[in-house]
Design an enzyme around this catalytic site. Structure first.
Site, mmCIF file in Angstrom:
data_model
loop_
_atom_site.group_PDB
_atom_site.id
_atom_site.type_symbol
_atom_site.label_atom_id
_atom_site.label_comp_id
_atom_site.label_asym_id
_atom_site.label_seq_id
_atom_site.Cartn_x
_atom_site.Cartn_y
_atom_site.Cartn_z
ATOM 1 N N THR A 125 5.187 -8.164 17.499
ATOM 2 C CA THR A 125 6.318 -8.818 18.146
ATOM 3 C C THR A 125 7.061 -7.900 19.111
ATOM 4 O OG1 THR A 125 8.490 -9.737 17.624
ATOM 5 C CG2 THR A 125 7.597 -8.214 16.030
ATOM 6 N N ASP A 126 7.751 -8.513 20.073
ATOM 7 C CA ASP A 126 8.621 -7.742 20.972
ATOM 8 C C ASP A 126 9.846 -7.186 20.229
ATOM 9 O OD1 ASP A 126 9.969 -10.162 20.581
ATOM 10 O OD2 ASP A 126 9.996 -10.744 22.703
ATOM 11 N N GLU A 127 10.137 -7.768 19.033
ATOM 12 C CA GLU A 127 11.360 -7.363 18.320
ATOM 13 C C GLU A 127 11.327 -5.908 17.864
ATOM 14 O OE1 GLU A 127 13.181 -9.969 15.553
ATOM 15 O OE2 GLU A 127 12.626 -11.756 16.680
ATOM 16 N N TYR A 149 13.044 -7.426 9.214
ATOM 17 C CA TYR A 149 11.792 -8.017 9.732
ATOM 18 C C TYR A 149 11.182 -7.105 10.795
ATOM 19 C CZ TYR A 149 8.793 -10.699 12.900
ATOM 20 O OH TYR A 149 7.760 -11.097 13.725
ATOM 21 N N LYS A 153 7.664 -4.954 10.759
ATOM 22 C CA LYS A 153 6.589 -5.131 11.747
ATOM 23 C C LYS A 153 6.322 -3.802 12.462
ATOM 24 C CE LYS A 153 4.612 -8.392 12.865
ATOM 25 N NZ LYS A 153 3.362 -9.017 12.347
HETATM 26 P P1 NAD Z 1 4.482 -18.068 9.999
HETATM 27 O O1 NAD Z 1 5.639 -17.606 9.195
HETATM 28 O O2 NAD Z 1 4.451 -19.459 10.521
HETATM 29 O O3 NAD Z 1 3.133 -17.879 9.150
HETATM 30 C C1 NAD Z 1 2.833 -16.715 8.447
HETATM 31 C C2 NAD Z 1 1.602 -16.994 7.591
HETATM 32 O O4 NAD Z 1 1.283 -15.801 6.876
HETATM 33 C C3 NAD Z 1 1.812 -18.094 6.544
HETATM 34 O O5 NAD Z 1 0.703 -18.956 6.523
HETATM 35 C C4 NAD Z 1 1.926 -17.331 5.236
HETATM 36 O O6 NAD Z 1 1.496 -18.071 4.094
HETATM 37 C C5 NAD Z 1 1.021 -16.135 5.513
HETATM 38 N N1 NAD Z 1 1.348 -14.982 4.673
HETATM 39 C C6 NAD Z 1 2.591 -14.444 4.446
HETATM 40 N N2 NAD Z 1 2.494 -13.418 3.593
HETATM 41 C C7 NAD Z 1 1.157 -13.273 3.298
HETATM 42 C C8 NAD Z 1 0.426 -12.372 2.486
HETATM 43 N N3 NAD Z 1 1.040 -11.398 1.794
HETATM 44 N N4 NAD Z 1 -0.918 -12.501 2.424
HETATM 45 C C9 NAD Z 1 -1.559 -13.494 3.128
HETATM 46 N N5 NAD Z 1 -0.904 -14.391 3.887
HETATM 47 C C10 NAD Z 1 0.438 -14.276 3.980
HETATM 48 O O7 NAD Z 1 4.308 -17.010 11.174
HETATM 49 P P2 NAD Z 1 4.033 -17.199 12.726
HETATM 50 O O8 NAD Z 1 5.296 -17.539 13.399
HETATM 51 O O9 NAD Z 1 2.840 -18.020 12.897
HETATM 52 O O10 NAD Z 1 3.701 -15.682 13.123
HETATM 53 C C11 NAD Z 1 2.382 -15.184 13.010
HETATM 54 C C12 NAD Z 1 2.373 -13.734 13.431
HETATM 55 O O11 NAD Z 1 2.838 -13.627 14.768
HETATM 56 C C13 NAD Z 1 3.272 -12.828 12.605
HETATM 57 O O12 NAD Z 1 2.614 -11.610 12.410
HETATM 58 C C14 NAD Z 1 4.496 -12.631 13.470
HETATM 59 O O13 NAD Z 1 5.124 -11.400 13.208
HETATM 60 C C15 NAD Z 1 3.899 -12.668 14.856
HETATM 61 N N6 NAD Z 1 4.783 -13.141 15.932
HETATM 62 C C16 NAD Z 1 5.412 -14.345 15.824
HETATM 63 C C17 NAD Z 1 6.203 -14.807 16.885
HETATM 64 C C18 NAD Z 1 6.904 -16.142 16.811
HETATM 65 O O14 NAD Z 1 7.685 -16.456 17.717
HETATM 66 N N7 NAD Z 1 6.657 -16.966 15.819
HETATM 67 C C19 NAD Z 1 6.335 -14.026 18.038
HETATM 68 C C20 NAD Z 1 5.694 -12.776 18.092
HETATM 69 C C21 NAD Z 1 4.897 -12.363 17.032
HETATM 70 O O1 DAU Z 2 10.586 -12.337 19.501
HETATM 71 C C1 DAU Z 2 9.510 -12.667 18.652
HETATM 72 C C2 DAU Z 2 10.062 -13.145 17.337
HETATM 73 O O2 DAU Z 2 10.585 -14.447 17.558
HETATM 74 C C3 DAU Z 2 9.040 -13.178 16.198
HETATM 75 O O3 DAU Z 2 8.601 -11.885 15.960
HETATM 76 C C4 DAU Z 2 9.663 -13.768 14.936
HETATM 77 O O4 DAU Z 2 8.706 -13.876 13.914
HETATM 78 C C5 DAU Z 2 10.208 -15.139 15.251
HETATM 79 O O5 DAU Z 2 10.880 -15.654 14.124
HETATM 80 C C6 DAU Z 2 11.167 -15.049 16.442
HETATM 81 O O6 DAU Z 2 12.374 -14.344 16.079
HETATM 82 P P1 DAU Z 2 13.789 -14.836 16.646
HETATM 83 O O7 DAU Z 2 14.839 -14.278 15.784
HETATM 84 O O8 DAU Z 2 13.898 -14.626 18.090
HETATM 85 O O9 DAU Z 2 13.598 -16.429 16.393
HETATM 86 P P2 DAU Z 2 14.558 -17.536 15.774
HETATM 87 O O10 DAU Z 2 13.908 -18.855 16.053
HETATM 88 O O11 DAU Z 2 14.971 -17.237 14.383
HETATM 89 O O12 DAU Z 2 15.830 -17.400 16.710
HETATM 90 C C7 DAU Z 2 15.735 -17.529 18.113
HETATM 91 C C8 DAU Z 2 17.136 -17.339 18.689
HETATM 92 O O13 DAU Z 2 17.951 -18.445 18.283
HETATM 93 C C9 DAU Z 2 17.840 -16.107 18.158
HETATM 94 O O14 DAU Z 2 18.657 -15.559 19.187
HETATM 95 C C10 DAU Z 2 18.723 -16.641 17.020
HETATM 96 C C11 DAU Z 2 19.065 -18.022 17.490
HETATM 97 N N1 DAU Z 2 19.236 -19.037 16.421
HETATM 98 C C12 DAU Z 2 18.249 -19.182 15.510
HETATM 99 C C13 DAU Z 2 18.353 -20.095 14.507
HETATM 100 C C14 DAU Z 2 17.271 -20.251 13.475
HETATM 101 C C15 DAU Z 2 20.364 -19.841 16.396
HETATM 102 O O15 DAU Z 2 21.271 -19.733 17.252
HETATM 103 N N2 DAU Z 2 20.492 -20.753 15.381
HETATM 104 C C16 DAU Z 2 19.523 -20.921 14.434
HETATM 105 O O16 DAU Z 2 19.704 -21.759 13.524
#
Ligand code: NAD
Ligand code: DAU
Length: 333
Positions: A125-127, A149, A153
Site C-alpha cells: 500500500t501507499d500508506e 495497519y 504492512k
Molecule cells: P480484504 O480485507 O478485502 O481481504 C483480505 C483477505 O485476506 C480476506 O479474504 C481475508 O480472509 C484474508 N486473510 C486475512 N488474514 C489472513 C490470514 N492470516 N491468512 C490467510 N488469509 C487471510 O483486503 P483487500 O482490500 O482486498 O486488500 C488486499 C491487499 O491489497 C492487502 O494486502 C492490502 O494491504 C492491499 N491494498 C489494499 C488497498 C485497498 O484500497 N483496499 C490498497 C492498496 C493495497
Molecule cells: O491507500 C491504500 C489503503 O486504502 C489500503 O492500504 C487500505 O487497506 C484500505 O483500507 C485504504 O485505507 P484508507 O484508510 O484510505 O481507506 P478507508 O476506506 O478506510 O478510508 C478512506 C478515507 O475516507 C480516509 O481518509 C478515511 C475516510 N473515511 C473512512 C471511513 C470508513 C471517512 O471519512 N468515513 C468513514 O466511515
C-alpha cells in the site's frame, strides 16, 4: 502457470482470481484464505467448481500450514493479497495485523526460500510512506507509517526488501493507492457510503472531509498485477497509481448525486486518530515499463455504485451482526 494466491476470498484477491480465470483459462489457481470477517466465498460464487481453481482454508500466520502447501503443490508464482486491511480496526485491535501482515508475510517468504518459485508479488500500500502535503512518493521514499495497519504492512514489505538483498529471491513489491469496485467489504469509505445511502442512512465523514486519497478501479489494479506477473523485473519495487486524487468530500458528493440524495445525509464525525491527510504516488516506473490504466474514473465509479445497487444480496448480510456491533462501538458510543 500454477499460481498460489493468498487472501483470494477478499475484495482485490477475488477480483484478481476472476480476472486470471477469464483471461488465462489454462492457468491453475490455489486460493489460500483464512476466511476472516473480510473473506467471503460469495465473492467467488461464479468461479466455484472451475477445474483450474481450488480453495484452501488456511492461515498464512501458521508456518506449518504454509510450508505444507508449498510441499504439496508446485507453484510458478505466489501473489500475497492476504492481510488485515482496515485502518480503523488496526487502531482498536492491532494484534491480528501483526500476525497476518508481518508474520504471515515472513512465512510466505520462507516458503519461497525453501521451494523453487519463479516470482513472488507482495501486494502492498501507499500508506507505508505516510502522508504527503505536496508532491508524490516514489519507490525510494522512506517509510513513515501512521497506523498499526500501515506499520504492519511496512514491516512485511521490509522483510521482502531484506529477502531480496540477502537471499536474492525473485520478489516484487507493489505499493498501490486506494482501490474501489465490486465486492469491497462495506466498512471502507466507498462501499460503506453507497450502502448506507441505499439504506437511507447517513454517511459518517471523518473530520472536515478534506483528506485526499488517490483512487484506482480494482480491475485496473488486476491489470497492473497481471502485467507485473508477466513483465515485472525481479527484485524491483513498483508504485501503482492513477493520478486520480479526490478529497473524501468530493467522493461523497459523487455518491450522493448518483443516488439522488442531498448533503443533509452527511454526518461530520470525530476524526480518525493520526489520520493521514494525503496520499499520492509517482507511478512513472511502472508506466515506463508499459502499463497503463484502462478505466475512466467517472464511469468506473458509476459502474461501482450500480453494482452495489443491484447486489443487495451480497452486502446486506455483511452489514448486520458483528459489523454493526463494531460500527456502534466505534462511532455511536
Ligand atoms: P480484504 O480485507 O478485502 O481481504 C483480505 C483477505 O485476506 C480476506 O479474504 C481475508 O480472509 C484474508 N486473510 C486475512 N488474514 C489472513 C490470514 N492470516 N491468512 C490467510 N488469509 C487471510 O483486503 P483487500 O482490500 O482486498 O486488500 C488486499 C491487499 O491489497 C492487502 O494486502 C492490502 O494491504 C492491499 N491494498 C489494499 C488497498 C485497498 O484500497 N483496499 C490498497 C492498496 C493495497
Ligand atoms: O491507500 C491504500 C489503503 O486504502 C489500503 O492500504 C487500505 O487497506 C484500505 O483500507 C485504504 O485505507 P484508507 O484508510 O484510505 O481507506 P478507508 O476506506 O478506510 O478510508 C478512506 C478515507 O475516507 C480516509 O481518509 C478515511 C475516510 N473515511 C473512512 C471511513 C470508513 C471517512 O471519512 N468515513 C468513514 O466511515
Amino acid at each position: 502457470m500454477n499460481l498460489l494466491i493468498t487472501g483470494g476470498a477478499g475484495f482485490a484477491g477475488s477480483n484478481f482470481i476472476r480476472h486470471i480465470i477469464k483471461k488465462y483459462p489454462n492457468y491453475k489457481i490455489i486460493n489460500l484464505d483464512k476466511l476472516t470477517y473480510a473473506g467471503n466465498l460469495n465473492n467467488l460464487k461464479d468461479i466455484e467448481g472451475k477445474p483450474n481453481y481450488k480453495f484452501i482454508k488456511g492461515d498464512i500466520a501458521d508456518q506449518r500450514t504454509v510450508l505444507k502447501i508449498f510441499r504439496n503443490y508446485q507453484f510458478d508464482a505466489v501473489i500475497n493479497y492476504a492481510a488485515e486491511t482496515h485502518v480503523d480496526r488496526s487502531i482498536s485491535d492491532p494484534e491480528d495485523f501483526i500476525k497476518t501482515d508481518v508474520l504471515g508475510t515472513y512465512n510466505l517468504l520462507e516458503g519461497i526460500k525453501q521451494f523453487t518459485i519463479s516470482k513472488y508479488i507482495q501486494i502492498s500500500t501507499d500508506e507505508v510512506f505516510g502522508s504527503i502535503k505536496r508532491g508524490k512518493f516514489t519507490e525510494k521514499s522512506p517509510f513513515k507509517p501512521s497506523s498499526p495497519y500501515s506499520a504492519s504492512k511496512a514491516s512485511g514489505d521490509l522483510l521482502c526488501y531484506a529477502y531480496i538483498k540477502t537471499y536474492k529471491l525473485p520478489i516484487i513489491v507493489t505499493h498501490s493507492c486506494n482501490f474501489y469496485g465490486p465486492y469491497q467489504y462495506p466498512e471502507k469509505l466507498i462501499p460503506l457510503f453507497i450502502t448506507n445511502l441505499l439504506e437511507d442512512k447517513k454517511v459518517p465523514l471523518y473530520g472536515d472531509g478534506k483528506n485526499v486519497r488517490e483512487w484506482i478501479y480494482v480491475l485496473d489494479h488486476c491489470n497492473a498485477i497481471d502485467f507485473l506477473l508477466h513483465k515485472g523485473m525481479l527484485g524491483e519495487i513498483y508504485n501503482i497509481g492513477t493520478g486520480v486524487e479526490k478529497q473524501n468530500l468530493e467522493i461523497t458528493k459523487i455518491i450522493l448525486d448518483e443516488l439522488g440524495k442531498n448533503k443533509k445525509m452527511i454526518e461530520f464525525i470525530k476524526d480518525r486518530p493520526a489520520h493521514d491527510l494525503r496520499y499520492s504516488l509517482d507511478s512513472n516506473k511502472l508506466k515506463k515499463l508499459g502499463w497503463e490504466t484502462e478505466y475512466n474514473f467517472k464511469e468506473a465509479m458509476r459502474e461501482t455504485i450500480r453494482w452495489y445497487s443491484k447486489n443487495e444480496w451480497w452486502w446486506k448480510p455483511l452489514k448486520s451482526g458483528e459489523y454493526l456491533e463494531y460500527y456502534k462501538k466505534q462511532y455511536l458510543s
